[in-house]
Motif scaffolding. Structure first.
Motif, PDB file in Angstrom:
ATOM      1  N   ALA A   3      35.032  -1.243  55.655  1.00  0.00           N
ATOM      2  CA  ALA A   3      33.828  -1.276  54.825  1.00  0.00           C
ATOM      3  C   ALA A   3      32.678  -0.535  55.490  1.00  0.00           C
ATOM      4  CB  ALA A   3      33.443  -2.722  54.538  1.00  0.00           C
ATOM      5  N   THR A   4      32.560  -0.673  56.818  1.00  0.00           N
ATOM      6  CA  THR A   4      31.533   0.024  57.579  1.00  0.00           C
ATOM      7  C   THR A   4      32.143   0.497  58.901  1.00  0.00           C
ATOM      8  OG1 THR A   4      30.760  -1.899  58.828  1.00  0.00           O
ATOM      9  CG2 THR A   4      29.775  -1.530  56.627  1.00  0.00           C
ATOM     10  N   PRO A   5      31.544   1.479  59.566  1.00  0.00           N
ATOM     11  CA  PRO A   5      32.040   1.872  60.896  1.00  0.00           C
ATOM     12  C   PRO A   5      32.034   0.711  61.884  1.00  0.00           C
ATOM     13  CG  PRO A   5      30.543   3.533  60.035  1.00  0.00           C
ATOM     14  CD  PRO A   5      30.459   2.366  59.101  1.00  0.00           C
ATOM     15  N   ARG A   6      31.030  -0.123  61.805  1.00  0.00           N
ATOM     16  CA  ARG A   6      30.964  -1.281  62.716  1.00  0.00           C
ATOM     17  C   ARG A   6      32.135  -2.228  62.489  1.00  0.00           C
ATOM     18  NH1 ARG A   6      27.568  -4.551  65.765  1.00  0.00           N
ATOM     19  NH2 ARG A   6      27.978  -6.766  65.440  1.00  0.00           N
ATOM     20  N   ARG A   8      35.076  -1.442  61.322  1.00  0.00           N
ATOM     21  CA  ARG A   8      36.280  -0.765  61.818  1.00  0.00           C
ATOM     22  C   ARG A   8      36.394  -0.899  63.332  1.00  0.00           C
ATOM     23  NH1 ARG A   8      35.014   4.740  61.737  1.00  0.00           N
ATOM     24  NH2 ARG A   8      34.779   4.506  63.989  1.00  0.00           N
ATOM     25  N   ILE A   9      35.276  -0.691  64.030  1.00  0.00           N
ATOM     26  CA  ILE A   9      35.285  -0.786  65.487  1.00  0.00           C
ATOM     27  C   ILE A   9      35.582  -2.217  65.931  1.00  0.00           C
ATOM     28  CG2 ILE A   9      33.823  -0.617  67.538  1.00  0.00           C
ATOM     29  CD1 ILE A   9      32.459   1.795  66.173  1.00  0.00           C
ATOM     30  N   ARG A  10      34.976  -3.181  65.251  1.00  0.00           N
ATOM     31  CA  ARG A  10      35.269  -4.594  65.582  1.00  0.00           C
ATOM     32  C   ARG A  10      36.756  -4.871  65.465  1.00  0.00           C
ATOM     33  NH1 ARG A  10      33.076  -9.601  65.884  1.00  0.00           N
ATOM     34  NH2 ARG A  10      30.943  -8.865  65.551  1.00  0.00           N
ATOM     35  N   ASN A  11      37.370  -4.412  64.401  1.00  0.00           N
ATOM     36  CA  ASN A  11      38.814  -4.637  64.207  1.00  0.00           C
ATOM     37  C   ASN A  11      39.618  -3.967  65.325  1.00  0.00           C
ATOM     38  OD1 ASN A  11      38.291  -6.004  61.820  1.00  0.00           O
ATOM     39  ND2 ASN A  11      38.592  -4.195  60.529  1.00  0.00           N
ATOM     40  N   ASN A  12      39.240  -2.755  65.682  1.00  0.00           N
ATOM     41  CA  ASN A  12      40.013  -2.002  66.674  1.00  0.00           C
ATOM     42  C   ASN A  12      39.797  -2.491  68.105  1.00  0.00           C
ATOM     43  OD1 ASN A  12      41.274  -0.329  64.809  1.00  0.00           O
ATOM     44  ND2 ASN A  12      39.631   1.186  64.854  1.00  0.00           N
ATOM     45  N   LEU A  13      38.716  -3.222  68.335  1.00  0.00           N
ATOM     46  CA  LEU A  13      38.439  -3.752  69.672  1.00  0.00           C
ATOM     47  C   LEU A  13      38.767  -5.237  69.800  1.00  0.00           C
ATOM     48  CD1 LEU A  13      35.044  -2.065  70.682  1.00  0.00           C
ATOM     49  CD2 LEU A  13      37.355  -1.476  71.428  1.00  0.00           C
ATOM     50  N   ALA A  14      39.399  -5.803  68.771  1.00  0.00           N
ATOM     51  CA  ALA A  14      39.665  -7.235  68.771  1.00  0.00           C
ATOM     52  C   ALA A  14      40.452  -7.683  70.014  1.00  0.00           C
ATOM     53  CB  ALA A  14      40.434  -7.620  67.508  1.00  0.00           C
ATOM     54  N   ALA A  15      41.333  -6.817  70.500  1.00  0.00           N
ATOM     55  CA  ALA A  15      42.160  -7.171  71.671  1.00  0.00           C
ATOM     56  C   ALA A  15      41.332  -7.355  72.921  1.00  0.00           C
ATOM     57  CB  ALA A  15      43.219  -6.106  71.898  1.00  0.00           C
ATOM     58  N   TYR A  16      40.104  -6.820  72.924  1.00  0.00           N
ATOM     59  CA  TYR A  16      39.246  -6.895  74.121  1.00  0.00           C
ATOM     60  C   TYR A  16      38.277  -8.068  74.067  1.00  0.00           C
ATOM     61  CZ  TYR A  16      40.991  -2.181  74.899  1.00  0.00           C
ATOM     62  OH  TYR A  16      41.801  -1.098  75.083  1.00  0.00           O
ATOM     63  N   PHE A  17      38.218  -8.771  72.937  1.00  0.00           N
ATOM     64  CA  PHE A  17      37.276  -9.877  72.798  1.00  0.00           C
ATOM     65  C   PHE A  17      37.746 -11.060  73.649  1.00  0.00           C
ATOM     66  CE2 PHE A  17      35.677  -8.620  68.290  1.00  0.00           C
ATOM     67  CZ  PHE A  17      35.058  -7.531  68.845  1.00  0.00           C
ATOM     68  N   LEU A  21      26.673   4.473  61.988  1.00  0.00           N
ATOM     69  CA  LEU A  21      26.803   3.471  63.037  1.00  0.00           C
ATOM     70  C   LEU A  21      25.516   3.493  63.856  1.00  0.00           C
ATOM     71  CD1 LEU A  21      28.694   1.413  64.450  1.00  0.00           C
ATOM     72  CD2 LEU A  21      29.336   3.271  66.003  1.00  0.00           C
ATOM     73  N   SER A  22      24.593   2.631  63.501  1.00  0.00           N
ATOM     74  CA  SER A  22      23.298   2.605  64.177  1.00  0.00           C
ATOM     75  C   SER A  22      23.337   1.783  65.459  1.00  0.00           C
ATOM     76  CB  SER A  22      22.221   2.053  63.241  1.00  0.00           C
ATOM     77  OG  SER A  22      22.550   0.729  62.843  1.00  0.00           O
ATOM     78  N   GLU A  23      24.228   0.787  65.527  1.00  0.00           N
ATOM     79  CA  GLU A  23      24.358  -0.024  66.734  1.00  0.00           C
ATOM     80  C   GLU A  23      25.762  -0.604  66.785  1.00  0.00           C
ATOM     81  OE1 GLU A  23      24.688  -3.515  66.989  1.00  0.00           O
ATOM     82  OE2 GLU A  23      24.801  -3.813  64.826  1.00  0.00           O
ATOM     83  N   ALA A  24      26.167  -0.990  67.984  1.00  0.00           N
ATOM     84  CA  ALA A  24      27.519  -1.536  68.158  1.00  0.00           C
ATOM     85  C   ALA A  24      27.498  -2.631  69.218  1.00  0.00           C
ATOM     86  CB  ALA A  24      28.493  -0.433  68.530  1.00  0.00           C
ATOM     87  N   HIS A  25      26.594  -3.592  69.023  1.00  0.00           N
ATOM     88  CA  HIS A  25      26.508  -4.718  69.948  1.00  0.00           C
ATOM     89  C   HIS A  25      27.403  -5.837  69.444  1.00  0.00           C
ATOM     90  CE1 HIS A  25      24.034  -8.153  71.921  1.00  0.00           C
ATOM     91  NE2 HIS A  25      25.116  -7.856  72.608  1.00  0.00           N
ATOM     92  N   PHE A  26      28.419  -6.182  70.231  1.00  0.00           N
ATOM     93  CA  PHE A  26      29.337  -7.259  69.882  1.00  0.00           C
ATOM     94  C   PHE A  26      29.221  -8.348  70.946  1.00  0.00           C
ATOM     95  CE2 PHE A  26      31.304  -3.301  68.293  1.00  0.00           C
ATOM     96  CZ  PHE A  26      31.316  -3.591  66.935  1.00  0.00           C
ATOM     97  N   GLU A  27      28.788  -9.518  70.547  1.00  0.00           N
ATOM     98  CA  GLU A  27      28.562 -10.604  71.502  1.00  0.00           C
ATOM     99  C   GLU A  27      29.844 -11.055  72.176  1.00  0.00           C
ATOM    100  OE1 GLU A  27      26.503 -13.717  69.529  1.00  0.00           O
ATOM    101  OE2 GLU A  27      24.627 -12.599  69.309  1.00  0.00           O
ATOM    102  N   GLU A  28      30.984 -10.759  71.558  1.00  0.00           N
ATOM    103  CA  GLU A  28      32.259 -11.181  72.140  1.00  0.00           C
ATOM    104  C   GLU A  28      32.658 -10.343  73.357  1.00  0.00           C
ATOM    105  OE1 GLU A  28      32.576 -11.633  67.590  1.00  0.00           O
ATOM    106  OE2 GLU A  28      31.707 -10.223  69.043  1.00  0.00           O
ATOM    107  N   LEU A  29      31.997  -9.205  73.565  1.00  0.00           N
ATOM    108  CA  LEU A  29      32.330  -8.334  74.686  1.00  0.00           C
ATOM    109  C   LEU A  29      31.371  -8.583  75.849  1.00  0.00           C
ATOM    110  CD1 LEU A  29      33.038  -4.996  72.761  1.00  0.00           C
ATOM    111  CD2 LEU A  29      34.714  -6.511  73.837  1.00  0.00           C
TER     112      LEU A  29
END
Length: 313
Positions: A299-302, A304-313, A4-12
């Motif tokens: 498929a990737t850590p990113r 997985r994190i996107r799926n688990n944070l979907a409620a916060y988008f 997991l090199s980065e975890a920038h999600f524009e939805e957050l």
């Protein structure tokens, strides 16, 4: 390697990128903190270590849960192995380091100052004749200024902390009580695992009510020094550093090959990165007594994190 090199999600919202963690501030006063696998040293990112973010998050989780009776902490939820949802705090401008031994390598460590001839430091005085890595009569707090603008942290005495207005007298007394109690619990639990908790740093903040709350991380391999207890007596007698979780393979490798502050970083061998990952995992298992289970559920850590944070988008 799963990294997991980065975890920038524009939805957050309200994104802030730290050296290792990605942060998002939610409108309701919560903060999303994602620990990446980035390895920071020499004021730059050197590489990424597989599972480092998960190890640090889960080690801190172990300790937050084991010390929540001592002082309040910022944790609200863990939606993902790399993610903690915490209370957004105003971080206090003093870094609290608790030390149980005459050890350390930084310019503000008591061993460095002691070897330079200083005996009075941080508002207390050490006797002459102490040896490297000797246990202190009792654990001590060595506070430093917390420079948010990239400046160098400076040693402080309790009197200076109050007189400079960094903390009130009541805040300092509360922080001191919390820090020493947390360290005592850490040493006690580490000893049962065959480890010595040598020193550690704590970061505290205040919530909207002014309540002092433990933040960031606690007793992780990155924020603390651990020694293997059975190695200590012989190493101390021989004047050697006791065995520890030596994660600085990459740092040492880079420093031997360039000026890490100014030169381009050479390509770091995969074998070195993998060995560092194994050390982090070994440290987690030794500290917690639990088997490390990597979460490879997507498929990737990113992803997985996107799926688990979907409620916060």
């Amino acid at each position: 390697m799963r990294i997991l090199s980065e975890a920038h999600f524009e939805e957050l919202p309200a994104y802030y990128r730290g050296k290792v963690r990605e942060n998002y501030d939610l409108p309701d006063g919560r903060r999303i903190i994602i620990s990446t696998d980035r390895l920071s040293a020499f004021d730059r990112i050197l590489t990424c270590i597989p599972y480092k973010g998960q190890v640090l998050t889960q080690t801190a989780r172990y300790w937050f849960e084991a010390t929540k009776d001592i002082c309040p902490n910022h944790v609200l939820d863990y939606p993902d192995p790399n993610v903690v949802i915490g209370k957004r705090l105003d971080i206090l401008p003093v870094e609290i380091v608790v030390r149980g031994y005459l050890a350390g390598t930084t310019g503000t460590s008591i061993l460095t100052l002691y070897k330079a001839g200083e005996r009075t430091m941080y508002g207390m005085t050490l006797p002459d004749g102490m040896r490297d890595n000797q246990v202190l009569p009792e654990p001590i707090i060595t506070p430093t200024s917390k420079e948010f603008d990239g400046g160098h942290d400076e040693p402080l005495t309790p009197g200076e902390i109050v007189s400079k207005g960094l903390l009130t007298k009541e805040q300092w007394e509360t922080l001191s009580r919390y820090a020493l109690a947390l360290f005592a619990r850490g040493q006690e639990m580490a000893a049962k695992r065959g480890l010595i908790l040598v020193d550690t740093k704590y970061e505290f903040g205040t919530d909207e009510h002014g309540t002092i709350i433990l933040a960031d991380e606690i007793h992780t391999p990155d924020s603390s020094r651990y020694w293997i207890a059975e190695s200590y007596p012989d190493s101390f007698e021989k004047g050697l550093r006791p065995a520890s979780f030596d994660k600085d393979f990459v740092r040492a490798w880079v420093a031997e090959r360039c000026n890490p502050y100014t030169d381009e970083i050479p390509e770091i061998p995969v074998e070195l990165v993998e060995e560092t990952s194994r050390v982090y995992i070994k440290a987690y298992e030794a500290i917690t007594g639990a088997t490390f289970v990597p979460d490879d559920s997507a498929a990737t850590p990113r992803d997985r994190i996107r799926n688990n944070l979907a409620a916060y988008f």
